[in-house]
Design a protein around this motif. Structure first.
Motif, PDB file in Angstrom:
ATOM      1  N   SER A 119      11.722  -7.917   2.616  1.00 54.17           N
ATOM      2  CA  SER A 119      11.558  -7.087   1.423  1.00 54.17           C
ATOM      3  C   SER A 119      10.085  -6.940   1.057  1.00 54.17           C
ATOM      4  O   SER A 119       9.328  -7.912   1.073  1.00 54.17           O
ATOM      5  CB  SER A 119      12.315  -7.718   0.248  1.00 54.17           C
ATOM      6  OG  SER A 119      12.127  -6.976  -0.931  1.00 54.17           O
ATOM      7  N   ASP A 169      11.221   2.724  12.179  1.00 53.31           N
ATOM      8  CA  ASP A 169      12.537   2.203  11.799  1.00 53.31           C
ATOM      9  C   ASP A 169      12.657   0.734  12.202  1.00 53.31           C
ATOM     10  O   ASP A 169      13.441   0.365  13.068  1.00 53.31           O
ATOM     11  CB  ASP A 169      13.633   3.040  12.463  1.00 53.31           C
ATOM     12  CG  ASP A 169      15.019   2.664  11.956  1.00 53.31           C
ATOM     13  OD1 ASP A 169      15.107   2.090  10.859  1.00 53.31           O
ATOM     14  OD2 ASP A 169      16.003   2.954  12.666  1.00 53.31           O
ATOM     15  N   LYS A 172       6.996   7.049   9.627  1.00 52.53           N
ATOM     16  CA  LYS A 172       7.674   5.790   9.342  1.00 52.53           C
ATOM     17  C   LYS A 172       8.350   5.245  10.586  1.00 52.53           C
ATOM     18  O   LYS A 172       8.940   5.973  11.365  1.00 52.53           O
ATOM     19  CB  LYS A 172       8.716   6.000   8.233  1.00 52.53           C
ATOM     20  CG  LYS A 172       9.376   4.713   7.758  1.00 52.53           C
ATOM     21  CD  LYS A 172      10.327   4.975   6.610  1.00 52.53           C
ATOM     22  CE  LYS A 172      10.994   3.687   6.142  1.00 52.53           C
ATOM     23  NZ  LYS A 172      11.936   3.923   5.021  1.00 52.53           N
ATOM     24  N   SER A 177       6.679  -2.583   4.945  1.00 54.81           N
ATOM     25  CA  SER A 177       7.016  -1.301   5.548  1.00 54.81           C
ATOM     26  C   SER A 177       6.126  -1.085   6.764  1.00 54.81           C
ATOM     27  O   SER A 177       5.095  -1.738   6.918  1.00 54.81           O
ATOM     28  CB  SER A 177       6.833  -0.152   4.553  1.00 54.81           C
ATOM     29  OG  SER A 177       5.488  -0.085   4.109  1.00 54.81           O
ATOM     30  N   ILE A 187       1.977  -2.564   9.963  1.00 53.30           N
ATOM     31  CA  ILE A 187       2.882  -3.142   8.974  1.00 53.30           C
ATOM     32  C   ILE A 187       2.086  -3.544   7.742  1.00 53.30           C
ATOM     33  O   ILE A 187       1.079  -4.243   7.835  1.00 53.30           O
ATOM     34  CB  ILE A 187       3.614  -4.378   9.562  1.00 53.30           C
ATOM     35  CG1 ILE A 187       4.446  -3.960  10.773  1.00 53.30           C
ATOM     36  CG2 ILE A 187       4.513  -5.017   8.507  1.00 53.30           C
ATOM     37  CD1 ILE A 187       5.074  -5.122  11.527  1.00 53.30           C
ATOM     38  N   TYR A 239       2.254  -4.546   3.251  1.00 49.45           N
ATOM     39  CA  TYR A 239       3.051  -5.112   2.158  1.00 49.45           C
ATOM     40  C   TYR A 239       2.571  -4.488   0.853  1.00 49.45           C
ATOM     41  O   TYR A 239       1.372  -4.333   0.634  1.00 49.45           O
ATOM     42  CB  TYR A 239       2.865  -6.632   2.131  1.00 49.45           C
ATOM     43  CG  TYR A 239       3.715  -7.305   1.063  1.00 49.45           C
ATOM     44  CD1 TYR A 239       5.068  -7.530   1.264  1.00 49.45           C
ATOM     45  CD2 TYR A 239       3.154  -7.717  -0.141  1.00 49.45           C
ATOM     46  CE1 TYR A 239       5.853  -8.130   0.304  1.00 49.45           C
ATOM     47  CE2 TYR A 239       3.915  -8.335  -1.117  1.00 49.45           C
ATOM     48  CZ  TYR A 239       5.273  -8.532  -0.883  1.00 49.45           C
ATOM     49  OH  TYR A 239       6.056  -9.144  -1.844  1.00 49.45           O
ATOM     50  N   SER A 240       3.523  -4.150  -0.015  1.00 53.90           N
ATOM     51  CA  SER A 240       3.159  -3.392  -1.208  1.00 53.90           C
ATOM     52  C   SER A 240       3.347  -4.106  -2.524  1.00 53.90           C
ATOM     53  O   SER A 240       2.706  -3.788  -3.510  1.00 53.90           O
ATOM     54  CB  SER A 240       3.975  -2.081  -1.255  1.00 53.90           C
ATOM     55  OG  SER A 240       5.363  -2.368  -1.279  1.00 53.90           O
TER      56      SER A 240
END
Length: 419
Positions: A39, A34, A32, A42, A411, A413-414
């Motif tokens: 929102s 940082d 991961k 990730s 990067i 998006y979920s």
């Protein structure tokens, strides 16, 4: 027996022009990152310690090609292979004996630049380079005087190749003078974008169309298939202490703007004769050519479509065409900022400019932040990462390269329900 077979694989790769750097699951990166993201987003780091990476490109299989600005073990291009298509790099190989910046995949070819030319490699149906030791020379003989010498590239839908050529002079001044050279003859070979044919070998300046002028150093460049036009980011010049009668120290630190231009053939952004002031929101005549920080520049020079604070260093540009991210990102522009703004006290980030119907539709925003890992207002330690390049994966994920430690960020998006 396994060791014998493995050595055989390494030998075949070596004679094919590749240098193999790793071939073990123990060398996988997948942790991961940082980063500060909106929102639902990730980030992970999928590769690290690659060296002086510049731009990157992802093939249809999810493998990554990365260009290096300095050779590593004698090679200038990485091929990061995701063998089982799980988003994790399984193998790293290198090829190409030249350093540079630009890299792009188009029509089953990989295009890559040195600081003075463009090469291409045929790809197989797996998106792999067939003959890494035998690149075709597409363009050669472009100006390289070390400063601002990166050659970024874009390719349009009609197989035209666009190459940026930065200027080694900041303001085109006369020798030992504060005056600008009338007409700036440097513009014949630097400070703009030249258009070549992507499928013609051994081209030089004489084969090109001088597509756009007045761009001191356009490192970020991308073809927008929606608008059928070329876009480029522009590094603004510096306002130094040569003109204290016109500029305070604060103004020198906060001017001129970094800019994003939409370019049609024949466009002129005005360097070195004018610069864009994002505070006054207008073109200003350069002091070398009679300006005083207030006189408006000639209207014949185009205006930017977006202006950003000074000295952010926009080093790559990507129009997002994927479907992973929410709809507001579709056809919008991501821009990597490679440096820091004294005005914002922020930098080393990825910005986003929303577009609707081919034009910006709102203020630019910070999309991915905290690559530096330090408080840029009151820095107390070294930078962790410094973003440099952008690429889109086949699934719509966004890749960001870092040239400080040689990392690659992915990067995603979920939350698909909010589209």
């Amino acid at each position: 027996m396994y060791k014998i077979l493995l050595c055989g694989v390494f030998f075949l790769l070596a004679i094919a022009g590749f240098t193999t750097l790793s071939f073990s699951s123990n060398n996988k990166y997948h942790y991961k990152a940082d980063l500060k993201l909106p929102s639902g987003f990730s980030a992970i780091i999928v590769a690290d310690s690659l060296g002086r990476v510049r731009h990157l490109e992802v093939n249809k299989q999810g493998d990554i090609y990365v260009k290096l600005s300095a050779l590593k073990d004698g090679k200038g291009i990485y091929f990061l292979n995701d063998i089982n298509h799980d988003g994790i790099i399984d193998k790293k190989t290198t090829f190409g004996d030249y350093a540079g910046t630009g890299i792009k995949i188009k029509n089953q070819y990989l295009y890559s630049t040195s600081n003075s030319g463009v090469f291409r490699y045929k790809l197989n149906d797996k998106g792999e380079v067939i003959a890494p030791d035998k690149p075709e020379i597409i363009v050669q003989g472009l100006v390289d005087k070390k400063r601002d010498n990166s050659k970024s590239i874009a390719i349009d839908d009609e197989n035209n190749l666009y190459v940026t050529i930065g200027s080694y002079s900041d303001a085109c001044r006369e020798t030992n003078s504060e005056k600008g050279i009338p007409g700036c003859p440097l513009l014949d070979s630097v400070g703009g974008i030249w258009k070549f044919k992507a499928d013609k070998l051994n081209q030089s300046y004489g084969d090109a169309v001088h597509f756009a002028r007045g761009l001191k150093n356009a490192v970020g460049i991308d073809w927008n298939s929606s608008t059928k036009s070329l876009f480029a980011t522009h590094h603004g010049r510096t306002i130094d202490d040569k003109f204290p009668q016109y500029y305070t120290a604060k103004q020198s630190a906060e001017l001129p703007a970094e800019t994003l231009y939409e370019l049609r053939q024949g466009a002129d952004a005005g360097w070195p004769f004018v610069y864009y002031d994002h505070i006054q929101k207008k073109k200003i005549l350069a002091p070398e050519y009679g300006g005083d920080g207030k006189i408006t520049g000639d209207k014949k020079f185009i205006d930017p479509v977006v202006a950003f604070p000074a000295h952010l260093g926009p080093n790559d540009l990507l129009f997002y065409t994927g479907s992973m991210f929410p709809k507001r990102y579709k056809n919008g522009a991501f821009i990597v900022f490679h440096a820091k703004s004294a005005e914002l006290k922020k930098g080393y980030m990825v910005a986003f400019v929303p577009f609707v119907n081919g034009v910006p539709s709102g203020d630019w925003e910070i999309f991915a932040d905290n690559f530096a890992g330090v408080d840029l207002d009151k820095p107390a330690g070294p930078l962790k990462y410094r973003p440099m390049g952008l690429a889109q994966g086949p699934d719509g994920s966004l890749y960001v390269s870092d040239d400080l430690k040689g990392a690659i960020f992915r990067i995603t998006y979920s939350d698909k329900t909010s589209k």
